[in-house]
Each structure stands twice: as C-alpha cells, then as structure tokens.
Scaffold this motif. Structure first.
Motif, short mmCIF file in Angstrom:
data_model
loop_
_atom_site.label_atom_id
_atom_site.label_comp_id
_atom_site.label_asym_id
_atom_site.label_seq_id
_atom_site.Cartn_x
_atom_site.Cartn_y
_atom_site.Cartn_z
N VAL A 175 0.85 -1.15 -0.04
CA VAL A 175 0.03 0.01 -0.01
C VAL A 175 0.80 1.36 0.01
O VAL A 175 0.60 2.15 -0.66
CB VAL A 175 -0.94 0.33 1.21
CG1 VAL A 175 -1.70 1.35 1.20
CG2 VAL A 175 -1.83 -1.11 0.96
N THR A 176 1.77 1.34 0.81
CA THR A 176 2.81 2.55 0.84
C THR A 176 3.50 2.67 -0.38
O THR A 176 3.55 3.66 -0.86
CB THR A 176 3.70 2.22 1.92
OG1 THR A 176 3.28 1.86 3.23
CG2 THR A 176 4.85 3.42 1.99
N ALA A 177 4.07 1.62 -1.26
CA ALA A 177 4.69 1.77 -2.47
C ALA A 177 3.50 2.40 -3.47
O ALA A 177 3.93 2.97 -4.41
CB ALA A 177 5.07 0.52 -2.88
N PHE A 178 2.22 1.66 -3.44
CA PHE A 178 1.35 2.15 -4.32
C PHE A 178 1.01 3.83 -4.24
O PHE A 178 0.95 4.37 -5.02
CB PHE A 178 0.18 1.56 -4.10
CG PHE A 178 -1.12 1.82 -5.07
CD1 PHE A 178 -1.18 1.36 -6.50
CD2 PHE A 178 -1.88 2.87 -4.52
CE1 PHE A 178 -2.23 1.70 -7.22
CE2 PHE A 178 -3.13 3.19 -5.53
CZ PHE A 178 -3.06 2.47 -6.67
N ILE A 179 1.17 4.05 -2.91
CA ILE A 179 0.77 5.83 -2.59
C ILE A 179 1.88 6.58 -3.08
O ILE A 179 1.73 7.59 -3.61
CB ILE A 179 0.56 5.86 -1.21
CG1 ILE A 179 -0.78 5.25 -0.90
CG2 ILE A 179 0.39 7.29 -0.96
CD1 ILE A 179 -1.18 5.09 0.44
N GLU A 180 3.11 5.94 -2.77
CA GLU A 180 4.43 6.68 -3.12
C GLU A 180 4.96 6.40 -4.79
O GLU A 180 5.75 7.04 -5.07
CB GLU A 180 5.39 6.22 -2.31
CG GLU A 180 5.21 6.56 -0.70
CD GLU A 180 6.30 6.03 0.30
OE1 GLU A 180 7.10 5.35 -0.31
OE2 GLU A 180 6.19 6.37 1.36
N LYS A 181 3.98 5.56 -5.53
CA LYS A 181 4.36 5.40 -6.88
C LYS A 181 5.77 4.69 -7.16
O LYS A 181 6.48 5.29 -7.84
CB LYS A 181 4.01 6.68 -7.67
CG LYS A 181 2.69 7.21 -7.60
CD LYS A 181 2.49 8.42 -8.21
CE LYS A 181 1.00 8.73 -8.24
NZ LYS A 181 0.51 10.15 -9.12
N ARG A 182 5.95 3.52 -6.38
CA ARG A 182 7.48 3.05 -6.41
C ARG A 182 7.17 1.65 -6.39
O ARG A 182 5.92 1.14 -6.08
CB ARG A 182 8.11 3.41 -5.18
CG ARG A 182 7.84 3.24 -3.84
CD ARG A 182 8.80 3.60 -2.88
NE ARG A 182 8.56 3.14 -1.45
CZ ARG A 182 8.17 1.91 -1.06
NH1 ARG A 182 8.41 0.91 -1.69
NH2 ARG A 182 7.85 1.98 0.27
N THR A 183 8.20 0.76 -6.66
CA THR A 183 8.04 -0.60 -6.94
C THR A 183 8.23 -1.11 -5.37
O THR A 183 9.17 -0.73 -4.74
CB THR A 183 9.27 -1.20 -7.68
OG1 THR A 183 9.16 -0.49 -8.97
CG2 THR A 183 9.14 -2.68 -7.59
N PRO A 184 7.24 -2.03 -4.87
CA PRO A 184 7.16 -2.44 -3.51
C PRO A 184 8.55 -3.48 -3.38
O PRO A 184 8.86 -3.80 -4.18
CB PRO A 184 5.95 -3.25 -3.51
CG PRO A 184 5.47 -3.55 -4.74
CD PRO A 184 5.97 -2.60 -5.67
N ASN A 185 9.02 -3.40 -2.09
CA ASN A 185 10.02 -4.23 -1.66
C ASN A 185 9.53 -5.17 -0.72
O ASN A 185 9.66 -4.99 0.59
CB ASN A 185 11.37 -3.51 -1.04
CG ASN A 185 12.18 -4.19 -0.69
OD1 ASN A 185 12.56 -5.36 -1.29
ND2 ASN A 185 13.35 -3.75 0.32
N PHE A 186 8.70 -6.35 -1.40
CA PHE A 186 8.25 -7.25 -0.41
C PHE A 186 9.38 -7.96 0.32
O PHE A 186 10.36 -8.55 -0.16
CB PHE A 186 7.28 -8.23 -1.01
CG PHE A 186 6.23 -7.58 -1.78
CD1 PHE A 186 5.22 -6.83 -0.63
CD2 PHE A 186 5.90 -7.46 -3.10
CE1 PHE A 186 4.32 -6.25 -1.27
CE2 PHE A 186 4.82 -6.68 -3.61
CZ PHE A 186 3.88 -5.99 -2.63
N LYS A 187 9.21 -8.56 1.45
CA LYS A 187 10.12 -9.17 2.42
C LYS A 187 9.58 -10.67 2.60
O LYS A 187 9.96 -11.54 3.09
CB LYS A 187 10.21 -8.65 3.54
CG LYS A 187 10.87 -7.31 3.56
CD LYS A 187 12.18 -7.30 2.84
CE LYS A 187 12.88 -5.95 3.02
NZ LYS A 187 14.38 -5.95 2.14
N GLY A 188 8.39 -11.10 1.97
CA GLY A 188 7.53 -12.27 2.35
C GLY A 188 7.12 -12.57 3.77
O GLY A 188 6.94 -13.65 4.30
N LYS A 189 6.86 -11.46 4.45
CA LYS A 189 6.37 -11.56 5.61
C LYS A 189 4.98 -10.57 5.85
O LYS A 189 4.70 -9.98 5.12
CB LYS A 189 7.30 -10.77 6.71
CG LYS A 189 8.68 -11.51 6.65
CD LYS A 189 9.91 -10.83 7.37
CE LYS A 189 11.12 -11.44 7.53
NZ LYS A 189 12.03 -10.91 8.34
#
Length: 260
Positions: A246-260
């Motif tokens: 959600v944060t990445a979507f709002i900030e218009k960047r690629t998310p950095n998922f950690k699998g958690k």
C-alpha cells in the motif's frame, strides 16, 4: 541433496532438478524419498520464496521406474509406492505455502505427468508431451491424476485421456487448460527464470494464502469459501507485505516485499 535430485538455491529461488536422465527421471524409492526431504527443506528455509521443479535431460519424468517394481528383490510393492512415495510428494507440493513452478522440460508420463499437474504454475516448452500412460500397461492413474485432471480440463476429456493414454502436446495442453503456458524452446530457461524471480519477489505470505484458498475451493461450499476468504484476507491485511504494498502504491514506487 542426493545424486538423483539436484538442488540449487539462488536469488530466493530453489530449483529442484530430477536427475536420473538415463531412465528419463523415473522414480525409484531413493529418489521419491529424497524429493520429499528436499521439499521439506525448501518449505522450512526462510530464504526460499519460490520453488522450481524440473528435470535433467530429455524428460521431465517418465513416472515409476518399472525395473524397481518388477525386481523381486527390490520391489517395494504398489501399496508402499503410493502411500510412501507419490501421495506424500503430491501433498507436499499442494501444502507448501510457497509458489511451485512446474518447469516441464521434456516428456511427462504417468506419475510424472500428475506430479507436474499438481504444481501451482505449470509451463512447458513446445516439444514437451504429457501422457496418462497408466492404462497402456494395465494400471489406473495415481498421484492425484483423477483429482486434478478433470478439474483442469473437464470430466469427459480427462476420462478419455486416462483411458486412451493419448500423447498431448504442450500446445494442446495449453489450449485445453491443462497447463498455464507453452514457451518456445529457445526462450524456455529464460522465461522460467523470469517467472520464478517474479514470484520470489512477490508477497510470499499472500501467495501461500492464495494457494490455500484454491486448495480448499476444490471441496468447500460457497459459504465455506467466503468465510475462508474473509479469514485469510484479514490475516493478509495485517502482514508487513500488505503495508509495504500500500505504501509503495501511494508513493508510486516498486514495492520491496519481504515475504512477511
């Protein structure tokens, strides 16, 4: 790792390679038990976020090694083969809460075909064929073939393939919904690598929940499925990956998922 199974872990991807090319990667007891152990290791390894299952040589897997079942000294018997070899492999593939790609590199016959179909996403190159070969030697499909195949392609088509033992090309398998995608041979390894890397960088916890939902959808009522969707959606919304997404979507960047 054993000689019959190769394991490589790189970039959060575990690549498991069936490695008895001299017998088209057909299963004997040692190979079946080794695969189970390696699947368990991949499930428990937090560094692994996607799994690729493939074969070495010209075949993905030709099913059971018939020399083993016809040798009076080493034959474990069909009861042991099913209850200790294939059934545990299928249940592990379906229950591991990480995405498993079946990267079908050559012929997939008998139990080999049905192990392929149990994977979450199945891709095959253009020269691959799938064969429900059981009836051709007087046997019936096992390894959940009678469970997954009719759900993938429909009752009538599945029963005909099981009875007739027709060889199905990768192109036809894609058209009938048996597999996700056929890939040109020259692009196969690169596309499998790209697909695995994409999955390994996605929200692993959510992918595991999606897998659980589709597993349960096979037998749940509509009401049960809606209830399970609600339960898992609430859990997913509490994950770190959801917050990052959600944060990445709002900030218009690629998310950095950690699998958690």
């Amino acid at each position: 790792m054993t000689n019959s199974i190769q394991l490589k872990i790189e970039n959060k991807i575990a690549t498991i390679t069936l490695n008895r090319p001299e017998v088209f990667n057909s299963f004997n007891r040692e190979m079946a038990l080794s695969l189970q152990s390696i699947l368990d290791d991949c499930e428990n390894n937090t560094e692994v976020r996607a799994i690729v299952l493939t074969g070495n040589g010209k075949a993905f897997c030709a099913g059971q090694d018939l020399k083993e079942v016809t040798d009076p000294d080493s034959n474990p018997g069909f009861k042991k083969i099913l209850e200790e070899h294939y059934n545990p492999i299928i249940t592990r593939i379906r229950n591991i809460k990480k995405p498993i790609i079946g990267a079908i590199n050559g012929v997939a016959a008998g139990a080999g075909a049905n192990i392929a179909l149990a994977c979450d996403i199945v891709v095959a190159h253009e020269k691959v064929s799938f064969i429900q070969a059981f009836s051709l030697i007087g046997l019936v499909p096992d390894s959940a073939g009678t469970y997954f195949l009719p759900r993938l392609i429909g009752f009538q088509k599945a029963q005909a393939l099981a009875m007739l033992g027709d060889k199905i090309s990768a192109e036809d398998a894609e058209k009938m919904g048996m597999i996700y995608k056929m890939i040109p041979l020259e692009n196969f390894e690169a596309e499998v690598d790209a697909l695995a890397l994409k999955l390994a960088n996605m929200p692993t916890k959510a992918l595991g929940m999606i897998k659980e939902l589709f597993n349960k959808s096979m037998t749940n009522t509509l009401e049960q499925q809606l209830a399970l969707e609600s339960k898992l959606q609430i859990e997913a919304a509490q994950s770190a990956d959801y917050k990052e997404g959600v944060t990445a979507f709002i900030e218009k960047r690629t998310p950095n998922f950690k699998g958690k």
